[in-house]
Design a protein around this motif. Structure first.
Motif, PDB file in Angstrom:
ATOM      1  N   ALA A 271       0.810  -1.221   0.000  1.00 14.74           N
ATOM      2  CA  ALA A 271       0.000   0.000   0.000  1.00 14.74           C
ATOM      3  C   ALA A 271       0.844   1.273   0.000  1.00 14.74           C
ATOM      4  O   ALA A 271       0.440   2.282  -0.580  1.00 14.74           O
ATOM      5  N   ILE A 272       2.021   1.262   0.653  1.00 19.51           N
ATOM      6  CA  ILE A 272       2.857   2.464   0.699  1.00 19.51           C
ATOM      7  C   ILE A 272       3.334   2.837  -0.698  1.00 19.51           C
ATOM      8  O   ILE A 272       3.235   4.002  -1.128  1.00 19.51           O
ATOM      9  N   THR A 273       3.876   1.877  -1.411  1.00 21.40           N
ATOM     10  CA  THR A 273       4.338   2.125  -2.780  1.00 21.40           C
ATOM     11  C   THR A 273       3.168   2.496  -3.681  1.00 21.40           C
ATOM     12  O   THR A 273       3.294   3.368  -4.547  1.00 21.40           O
ATOM     13  N   MET A 274       2.028   1.854  -3.487  1.00 21.31           N
ATOM     14  CA  MET A 274       0.836   2.176  -4.272  1.00 21.31           C
ATOM     15  C   MET A 274       0.431   3.636  -4.056  1.00 21.31           C
ATOM     16  O   MET A 274       0.122   4.354  -5.007  1.00 21.31           O
ATOM     17  N   ALA A 275       0.441   4.075  -2.808  1.00 20.06           N
ATOM     18  CA  ALA A 275       0.046   5.446  -2.497  1.00 20.06           C
ATOM     19  C   ALA A 275       1.051   6.444  -3.073  1.00 20.06           C
ATOM     20  O   ALA A 275       0.671   7.477  -3.633  1.00 20.06           O
ATOM     21  N   GLY A 276       2.343   6.155  -2.933  1.00 20.34           N
ATOM     22  CA  GLY A 276       3.367   7.046  -3.478  1.00 20.34           C
ATOM     23  C   GLY A 276       3.292   7.137  -4.983  1.00 20.34           C
ATOM     24  O   GLY A 276       3.422   8.222  -5.567  1.00 20.34           O
ATOM     25  N   SER A 277       3.069   6.008  -5.638  1.00 14.53           N
ATOM     26  CA  SER A 277       2.948   5.994  -7.092  1.00 14.53           C
ATOM     27  C   SER A 277       1.695   6.720  -7.552  1.00 14.53           C
ATOM     28  O   SER A 277       1.709   7.428  -8.564  1.00 14.53           O
ATOM     29  N   ALA A 278       0.593   6.570  -6.794  1.00 14.92           N
ATOM     30  CA  ALA A 278      -0.661   7.244  -7.140  1.00 14.92           C
ATOM     31  C   ALA A 278      -0.493   8.755  -7.078  1.00 14.92           C
ATOM     32  O   ALA A 278      -0.952   9.486  -7.971  1.00 14.92           O
ATOM     33  N   ALA A 279       0.193   9.246  -6.033  1.00 19.94           N
ATOM     34  CA  ALA A 279       0.423  10.684  -5.890  1.00 19.94           C
ATOM     35  C   ALA A 279       1.339  11.195  -7.005  1.00 19.94           C
ATOM     36  O   ALA A 279       1.065  12.222  -7.635  1.00 19.94           O
ATOM     37  N   ALA A 280       2.434  10.466  -7.260  1.00 20.22           N
ATOM     38  CA  ALA A 280       3.370  10.868  -8.312  1.00 20.22           C
ATOM     39  C   ALA A 280       2.692  10.852  -9.681  1.00 20.22           C
ATOM     40  O   ALA A 280       2.884  11.754 -10.499  1.00 20.22           O
ATOM     41  N   SER A 281       1.880   9.821  -9.915  1.00 17.61           N
ATOM     42  CA  SER A 281       1.175   9.707 -11.190  1.00 17.61           C
ATOM     43  C   SER A 281       0.224  10.880 -11.410  1.00 17.61           C
ATOM     44  O   SER A 281       0.090  11.390 -12.518  1.00 17.61           O
ATOM     45  N   SER A 282      -0.433  11.308 -10.341  1.00 15.07           N
ATOM     46  CA  SER A 282      -1.338  12.452 -10.440  1.00 15.07           C
ATOM     47  C   SER A 282      -0.576  13.719 -10.810  1.00 15.07           C
ATOM     48  O   SER A 282      -1.018  14.499 -11.661  1.00 15.07           O
ATOM     49  N   ILE A 283       0.588  13.916 -10.210  1.00 14.82           N
ATOM     50  CA  ILE A 283       1.425  15.083 -10.533  1.00 14.82           C
ATOM     51  C   ILE A 283       1.917  15.006 -11.972  1.00 14.82           C
ATOM     52  O   ILE A 283       1.883  15.988 -12.717  1.00 14.82           O
ATOM     53  N   GLU A 284       2.382  13.833 -12.369  1.00 11.43           N
ATOM     54  CA  GLU A 284       2.879  13.630 -13.735  1.00 11.43           C
ATOM     55  C   GLU A 284       1.791  13.898 -14.765  1.00 11.43           C
ATOM     56  O   GLU A 284       2.068  14.359 -15.878  1.00 11.43           O
ATOM     57  N   GLY A 285       0.555  13.628 -14.379  1.00  8.23           N
ATOM     58  CA  GLY A 285      -0.548  13.830 -15.306  1.00  8.23           C
ATOM     59  C   GLY A 285      -0.657  15.259 -15.786  1.00  8.23           C
ATOM     60  O   GLY A 285      -0.976  15.517 -16.952  1.00  8.23           O
ATOM     61  N   PHE A 286      -0.366  16.216 -14.914  1.00  4.55           N
ATOM     62  CA  PHE A 286      -0.428  17.626 -15.298  1.00  4.55           C
ATOM     63  C   PHE A 286       0.623  17.954 -16.364  1.00  4.55           C
ATOM     64  O   PHE A 286       0.384  18.760 -17.261  1.00  4.55           O
ATOM     65  N   ILE A 287       1.771  17.321 -16.262  1.00  4.10           N
ATOM     66  CA  ILE A 287       2.827  17.536 -17.263  1.00  4.10           C
ATOM     67  C   ILE A 287       2.429  16.894 -18.582  1.00  4.10           C
ATOM     68  O   ILE A 287       2.575  17.490 -19.652  1.00  4.10           O
ATOM     69  N   TRP A 288       1.891  15.678 -18.491  1.00  6.99           N
ATOM     70  CA  TRP A 288       1.545  14.953 -19.715  1.00  6.99           C
ATOM     71  C   TRP A 288       0.466  15.670 -20.519  1.00  6.99           C
ATOM     72  O   TRP A 288       0.589  15.820 -21.731  1.00  6.99           O
ATOM     73  N   VAL A 289      -0.585  16.144 -19.845  1.00  5.00           N
ATOM     74  CA  VAL A 289      -1.661  16.803 -20.600  1.00  5.00           C
ATOM     75  C   VAL A 289      -1.176  18.118 -21.198  1.00  5.00           C
ATOM     76  O   VAL A 289      -1.661  18.542 -22.255  1.00  5.00           O
ATOM     77  N   SER A 290      -0.200  18.758 -20.550  1.00  5.06           N
ATOM     78  CA  SER A 290       0.357  19.991 -21.102  1.00  5.06           C
ATOM     79  C   SER A 290       1.097  19.697 -22.399  1.00  5.06           C
ATOM     80  O   SER A 290       0.965  20.423 -23.394  1.00  5.06           O
ATOM     81  N   MET A 291       1.879  18.616 -22.406  1.00  5.71           N
ATOM     82  CA  MET A 291       2.566  18.215 -23.635  1.00  5.71           C
ATOM     83  C   MET A 291       1.576  17.704 -24.673  1.00  5.71           C
ATOM     84  O   MET A 291       1.684  18.012 -25.865  1.00  5.71           O
ATOM     85  N   ASN A 292       0.617  16.916 -24.218  1.00  8.76           N
ATOM     86  CA  ASN A 292      -0.326  16.292 -25.137  1.00  8.76           C
ATOM     87  C   ASN A 292      -1.243  17.294 -25.820  1.00  8.76           C
ATOM     88  O   ASN A 292      -1.801  17.002 -26.882  1.00  8.76           O
ATOM     89  N   SER A 293      -1.403  18.490 -25.242  1.00  7.89           N
ATOM     90  CA  SER A 293      -2.218  19.510 -25.902  1.00  7.89           C
ATOM     91  C   SER A 293      -1.614  19.884 -27.251  1.00  7.89           C
ATOM     92  O   SER A 293      -2.343  20.200 -28.203  1.00  7.89           O
ATOM     93  N   PHE A 294      -0.290  19.804 -27.362  1.00  9.38           N
ATOM     94  CA  PHE A 294       0.360  20.086 -28.639  1.00  9.38           C
ATOM     95  C   PHE A 294       0.173  18.927 -29.619  1.00  9.38           C
ATOM     96  O   PHE A 294       0.140  19.139 -30.832  1.00  9.38           O
ATOM     97  N   SER A 295       0.039  17.714 -29.088  1.00 11.69           N
ATOM     98  CA  SER A 295      -0.290  16.575 -29.947  1.00 11.69           C
ATOM     99  C   SER A 295      -1.688  16.733 -30.520  1.00 11.69           C
ATOM    100  O   SER A 295      -1.925  16.479 -31.714  1.00 11.69           O
ATOM    101  N   GLN A 296      -2.650  17.181 -29.677  1.00  9.84           N
ATOM    102  CA  GLN A 296      -4.008  17.439 -30.157  1.00  9.84           C
ATOM    103  C   GLN A 296      -4.025  18.601 -31.144  1.00  9.84           C
ATOM    104  O   GLN A 296      -4.751  18.577 -32.138  1.00  9.84           O
ATOM    105  N   GLY A 297      -3.216  19.620 -30.854  1.00  8.92           N
ATOM    106  CA  GLY A 297      -3.106  20.742 -31.785  1.00  8.92           C
ATOM    107  C   GLY A 297      -2.529  20.308 -33.117  1.00  8.92           C
ATOM    108  O   GLY A 297      -2.972  20.749 -34.184  1.00  8.92           O
TER     109      GLY A 297
END
Length: 455
Positions: A271-297
């Motif tokens: 559960a500890i690693t799961m929670a840490g990965s879930a938090a990191a993944s959520s943060i990474e998501g903001f970076i990914w959608v920012s990059m991916n907006s140019f893919s959609q563009g």
């Protein structure tokens, strides 16, 4: 009379300024969508039970796996509408829009039934720990009740994006996002509904955004006007959408499938690693959608220019969109890693969870620009009308290599660590981008260098 207030002429004039005009509202819209999920994770991490954060985080990869196939069809709505618009075929634009909304309703209903019925079985297949299985199942079933609304919004916003309108979807998400946060706080803190509360808040906010997007299309005065009496499947449009959308959706499934395999491996660390990965993944998501907006563009710009016969702009669109995605990934990715500790502590302040999240972010965030390049080159290829090749490359590069890594290198006892698990991400991004770039060069040669002359 056409309403040009929200339209962008993508076939003429400077590319960079118009690309930014298109992508910045799209980027903000995507960030807002992620804030919905982040609000779920933050509220659960701070005000619910100790296993609740892991329960919500462990469902992300599974949700993406199920939804990406149908979200690929919304990409086809963008491509076809953009091409018909670039070619000046208003009647086909209208048929594409009504077929798209019909398809969104059908796909949403299918996913709701599938998600509700098979939620527990799918989570068991992912080695979800017993202490979080009940909460994960409950969250997933309620979340999928709002799937039809989510599909309507995504198809509708994809249609609007085809003519450069990314501002109104941003307004709609802002409103529904505020509602989502308010409901999160009420359901979890006041009513003590735990994961059920955040799932219900998300489903309600999705219904609001779907209503607003439909209302917007109904008020259009040109070929983009939506009318319920025209809601039907056009066979020729459906066939073309499936030819483009199924490979696009399958590519999303391929990525999600590899992520499900990785999530299953993450679950094995507890559960500890799961929670840490879930938090990191959520943060990474903001970076990914920012990059991916140019893919959609890139997809929208390329589709309109191909439809309008503006072949001389192909290389410029590709270079500018990829450069923007790469710069965004470098700046945001490294900034997130430098601020990893305070960012992760927003989700969960336990030191062990923060340490687990930092391991993931060191490998993902610092090399995220390669993921942005990979996605952006795919957007350009797909905008040129090629859907199958990117899927094949992604099947081999993203899914195949990651799965091979998990079942070979990662299985070696000395390499069975979180570091070696997350190392599979940057390695497969680099390899897949190089192959996609080669494919783009080959596909580009099939188009003339000069623009199509209008008669």
């Amino acid at each position: 009379m056409k309403n040009n207030k929200y339209e962008i002429d993508m076939c003429n004039g400077p590319i960079l300024t118009k690309l930014l005009k298109l992508t910045l509202p799209l980027m903000l819209s995507s960030v807002l969508q992620l804030l919905f999920n982040a609000a779920d994770v933050i509220v659960v991490g701070n005000f619910a039970g100790e296993n609740s954060l892991a329960a919500v985080g462990s469902t992300t990869a599974l949700v993406n796996l199920i939804t990406n196939l149908f979200l690929g069809l919304s990409t086809s709505a963008n491509i076809l509408t953009s091409m018909f618009m670039g070619a000046g075929k208003d009647e086909r634009v209208s048929k594409t829009i009504h077929t798209s909304i019909s398809l969104s309703i059908a796909s949403g209903l299918i996913m709701t039934v599938f998600g509700v019925v098979f939620a527990d079985k799918l989570l068991l297949m992912m080695n979800t720990p017993k202490e979080t299985l009940g909460l994960s199942t409950l969250y997933l079933r309620i979340y999928f009740l709002g799937m039809t609304a989510m599909m309507i919004y995504n198809f509708g916003s994809s249609v609007l994006r085809s003519k450069g309108d990314t501002k109104r979807p941003l307004y709609f998400l802002t409103f529904s996002g505020i509602i989502n946060v308010i409901l999160n706080l009420i359901f979890v803190i006041v009513l003590k509904m735990d994961v059920a509360g955040v799932a219900l808040a998300t489903a309600i906010s999705q219904c609001i955004s779907a209503y607003l997007i439909i209302r917007c299309l109904m008020k259009e005065e040109d070929s983009f006007k939506f009318e319920f009496k025209k809601l039907r499947f056009d066979k020729k449009i459906v066939v073309r959408m499936l030819k483009i959308g199924i490979p696009a959706g399958f590519q999303g499934v391929v990525f999600s499938l590899s992520n499900v395999v990785i999530q299953s491996s993450i679950n094995s660390f507890g559960a500890i690693t799961m929670a840490g990965s879930a938090a990191a993944s959520s943060i990474e998501g903001f970076i990914w959608v920012s990059m991916n907006s140019f893919s959609q563009g890139a997809l929208t710009f390329m589709s309109q220019n191909i439809g309008g016969g503006k072949y001389s702009r192909i290389n410029k669109i590709t270079f500018i969109t990829c450069a923007c995605a790469a710069v965004t990934g470098i700046v945001l990715g490294n900034a997130a890693y430098l601020l990893a500790e305070p960012l992760i502590s927003i989700y969960d302040s336990r030191s062990a969870v923060i340490d687990a999240g930092i391991i993931r972010m060191g490998l993902v965030c610092c090399f995220y620009c390669t993921c942005g390049l990979m996605d952006c080159i795919v957007g350009n290829i797909r905008g040129m009308g090629y859907a199958v090749m990117p899927t094949i490359v992604s099947l081999i590069g993203a899914c195949g290599l990651r799965i091979i890594w998990i079942f070979t290198v990662f299985r070696i006892p000395r390499f069975h660590t979180e570091f070696m698990l997350f190392l599979s991400y940057p390695i497969t991004w680099v390899i897949t981008f190089v192959v996609h770039l080669i494919c783009f060069i080959v596909m580009r040669k099939k188009f003339p260098k000069q623009d199509k002359v209008s008669i």
